[in-house]
Design a protein around this motif. Structure first.
Motif: not given
Length: 133
Positions: A68-73, A75-78
């Motif tokens: 979840a943390v990796i996915l959120s970062f 998505m935030l970067g994109m």
């Protein structure tokens, strides 16, 4: 006043996401525990300690939190690269933020919430006889 109001809104949004994330992890673990209740019963019957029974669920919840943390970062970067304010991307406005420390803090908090959620989820199943259900 506007800055204080904005900070309060952000705080309550964060709290909403923390509670929501905890409930999602609890729900996922409840479903996993429900599908594995016979395995848990057998482990209890052969005398496995509760920590041995809890460990797979704790590890699974840590993996959920890490993903979840990796996915959120990601998505935030994109999102930060694609959104623009006054012709400049949002990433340029926040170029001086230490993303590594934010990632580590979020990872620690998420893993802590995951562990607590998994302990809460498995606690009831360890206290009752699962073969009765």
């Amino acid at each position: 006043k506007l800055n204080k109001f904005t900070n309060q809104i952000i705080f309550w949004l964060i709290m909403t996401f923390v509670v929501g994330g905890t409930l999602i992890i609890l729900n996922a673990l409840q479903m996993t525990i429900f599908t594995r209740k016979k395995e848990i019963s057998i482990m209890k019957l052969v005398g496995a300690p509760y920590s041995f029974i809890r460990m797979p669920f704790i590890i699974e919840s840590i993996i959920y939190g890490l993903l979840a943390v990796i996915l959120s970062f990601v998505m935030l970067g994109m999102l930060a690269k694609n959104l623009a304010i006054e012709g400049s991307s949002i990433a340029n406005y926040y170029a001086n933020i230490n993303y590594v420390s934010i990632f580590i803090i979020e990872l620690i908090l998420t893993i802590t919430l995951s562990i607590v959620s998994s302990i809460i989820a498995i606690h009831d199943y360890l206290q009752k006889d699962l073969l009765e259900d």
